[in-house]
Write an enzyme that holds these catalytic residues in place. Structure first.
Site, PDB file in Angstrom:
ATOM      1  N   SER A   1     -17.020 -65.725  33.041  1.00 19.72           N
ATOM      2  CA  SER A   1     -17.198 -65.837  34.487  1.00 19.72           C
ATOM      3  C   SER A   1     -16.050 -66.609  35.127  1.00 19.72           C
ATOM      4  CB  SER A   1     -18.528 -66.528  34.819  1.00 19.72           C
ATOM      5  OG  SER A   1     -19.606 -65.648  34.679  1.00 19.72           O
TER       6      SER A   1
ATOM      7  N   GLU B   1     -24.672 -66.122  50.522  1.00 21.16           N
ATOM      8  CA  GLU B   1     -25.256 -67.181  51.334  1.00 21.16           C
ATOM      9  C   GLU B   1     -26.702 -67.419  50.916  1.00 21.16           C
ATOM     10  OE1 GLU B   1     -22.528 -66.237  55.294  1.00 21.16           O
ATOM     11  OE2 GLU B   1     -24.718 -66.324  55.465  1.00 21.16           O
TER      12      GLU B   1
ATOM     13  N   GLY C   1     -27.788 -62.230  49.856  1.00 22.71           N
ATOM     14  CA  GLY C   1     -27.119 -61.985  48.590  1.00 22.71           C
ATOM     15  C   GLY C   1     -26.752 -60.528  48.473  1.00 22.71           C
TER      16      GLY C   1
ATOM     17  N   THR D   1     -19.436 -69.852  41.759  1.00 26.02           N
ATOM     18  CA  THR D   1     -18.833 -70.309  40.510  1.00 26.02           C
ATOM     19  C   THR D   1     -17.552 -71.089  40.812  1.00 26.02           C
ATOM     20  OG1 THR D   1     -19.736 -68.436  39.280  1.00 26.02           O
ATOM     21  CG2 THR D   1     -17.860 -69.569  38.305  1.00 26.02           C
TER      22      THR D   1
ATOM     23  N   GLN E   1     -37.814 -51.383   6.842  1.00 22.40           N
ATOM     24  CA  GLN E   1     -37.522 -50.284   7.760  1.00 22.40           C
ATOM     25  C   GLN E   1     -37.484 -50.737   9.221  1.00 22.40           C
ATOM     26  OE1 GLN E   1     -40.394 -47.235   6.878  1.00 22.40           O
ATOM     27  NE2 GLN E   1     -39.444 -46.695   4.923  1.00 22.40           N
TER      28      GLN E   1
ATOM     29  N   GLU F   1     -23.214 -60.375  40.952  1.00 21.36           N
ATOM     30  CA  GLU F   1     -22.259 -59.285  41.192  1.00 21.36           C
ATOM     31  C   GLU F   1     -22.978 -57.962  41.439  1.00 21.36           C
ATOM     32  OE1 GLU F   1     -19.242 -60.033  41.526  1.00 21.36           O
ATOM     33  OE2 GLU F   1     -18.856 -61.835  40.367  1.00 21.36           O
TER      34      GLU F   1
ATOM     35  N   THR G   1     -27.284 -56.746  41.870  1.00 24.84           N
ATOM     36  CA  THR G   1     -28.423 -56.674  40.961  1.00 24.84           C
ATOM     37  C   THR G   1     -28.529 -55.284  40.331  1.00 24.84           C
ATOM     38  OG1 THR G   1     -30.004 -55.895  42.619  1.00 24.84           O
ATOM     39  CG2 THR G   1     -29.657 -58.293  42.461  1.00 24.84           C
TER      40      THR G   1
END
Length: 388
Positions: free
Chosen positions: A94, A136, A140, A167, A283, A367, A369
């Site tokens: 990120s 904000e 979003g 970020t 298995q 980035e 949904t």
């Protein structure tokens, strides 16, 4: 122990020698410098900032940009770097995504020559850190509803508003902030220490802990006209930056899935139950591993094709939506299946799976949904918008 990679279908045969060299450089960096510290960073809720300059020296920051000290790599090479970084932790990938795709890219694409000369070399080297202010508190998935405003006051601009889930916000030297003006949405470069501009960290996260996440506050923040990105006009500008970042995510999450798979595969071969047999001999365990590696392989091929299209100038935002949506979904499911294979040990941070699982829950929603990307794909195949 050096990571050997996950390659079921001889994926490496699709890569050039240069691409393999770039990946090996990133892989070695992660093995040698990131893996030894990332668990403690995640535990402590801190970003390993000592890695920033070394990543700049290796050309990871703004890797697919040309000039101004940037490495000028292909988009496939850039994607392979993102893959290896996220194999360590989504927080590290990120940081590099934000620095390159959300800060350097808008300056490179929409900035003046003076802005480029001043900031791009410093951002590429890691001397300066950037952040991207679009989301904000109340907006979003609908950035068109932003309430942050910029108004003219003589030759200056005055900004008021708030951004969140940013970020690098509190550690950034420069913030790319988007605001509504009478001329439409415009982008501004705001330097740390500018009066009226403040950043504060968000605490209490149980995901993306090795990443700095902040809120930005703008209160009568006065900027000179030279702070505006001159060529960024309208909402398409910030959305184009998000497309760059989403492309990196689509590659990066493959690395997280790979790390989960290899951890579970190794564990299942060593762990013994029922007549002292490795659980890998059962298995149901083999079925889970088969499902995970199949999805990883499909994700690799999708990412590679999108990378080739991007290098040819043919990749569309709708293509990137499929890449991001599909690959995050398979990585998240891979983490869940691999955690299950480790039983109770799967929740311990001695192993990386639960850390990846927690991080990927965030990657699924930032980035764009999962649902928003589904609507982008739906509009592309029907020609009908379903956003409202």
């Amino acid at each position: 122990m050096a990571f050997r990679g996950v390659d079921y279908i001889n994926f490496d045969s699709c890569l050039s020698e240069q691409e393999l060299l770039v990946r090996q450089t990133a892989r070695r960096f992660v093995d040698d410098q990131v893996i030894p510290v990332i668990r403690d960073s995640w535990r402590d809720g801190t970003f390993p900032s000592h890695l920033i300059r070394p990543m700049g020296e290796l050309g990871f920051l703004g890797a697919n940009l040309d000039g101004y000290g940037c490495a000028g790599m292909s988009n496939v090479e850039y994607g392979l770097i993102m893959q290896e970084l996220e194999r360590a932790d989504s927080g590290l990938r990120s940081f590099v995504s934000v620095q390159g795709a959300l800060v350097m890219y808008p300056i490179f694409t929409y900035g003046s020559e003076e802005q480029k000369q001043r900031w791009l070399p410093r951002l590429q080297s890691g001397e300066a850190i950037g952040c991207f202010g679009l989301t904000e508190p109340n907006f979003g998935s609908n950035p068109a509803g932003m309430t942050t405003r910029a108004r003219r006051d003589g030759e200056d601009w005055i900004l008021n508003g708030e951004k969140t889930w940013i970020t690098n916000g509190s550690v950034a030297d420069i913030a790319v902030v988007w605001a509504r003006t009478d001329e439409g949405v415009r982008g501004f470069l705001i330097e740390r220490g500018t009066p009226g501009f403040q950043a504060s960290d968000l605490h209490g996260k149980v995901s993306m802990r090795a990443s700095v996440t902040s809120s930005l506050s703008l209160s009568d923040c006065r900027l000179p006209s030279s702070a505006m990105l001159p060529a960024a006009k309208g909402l398409k500008a910030p959305l184009s930056c998000l497309t760059q970042a989403r492309f990196g995510i689509g590659w990066g999450v493959i690395g997280a899935a790979m790390d989960c798979f290899e951890t579970a595969r190794t564990y299942s071969v060593v762990r013994k139950q029922f007549d002292d047999k490795p659980i890998a001999s059962h298995q149901l365990v083999q079925e889970k591993l088969a499902d995970v590696i199949t999805e990883i392989t499909k994700a690799q091929l999708l990412a590679l094709h999108c990378g080739r299209l991007k290098d040819q100038g043919k990749l569309t935002p709708a293509h990137v939506s499929m890449l991001k949506r599909n690959n995050v979904a398979i990585a998240l499911e891979a983490a869940r299946q691999c955690r299950d294979l480790l039983g109770a040990n799967g929740i311990m941070d001695e192993y990386p799976i639960m850390r990846h699982l927690c991080n990927l829950e965030t990657v699924k929603t930032y980035e764009g949904t999962d649902h928003i990307h589904a609507l982008v794909i739906g509009e592309a195949v029907t020609g009908i918008s379903a956003y409202r």
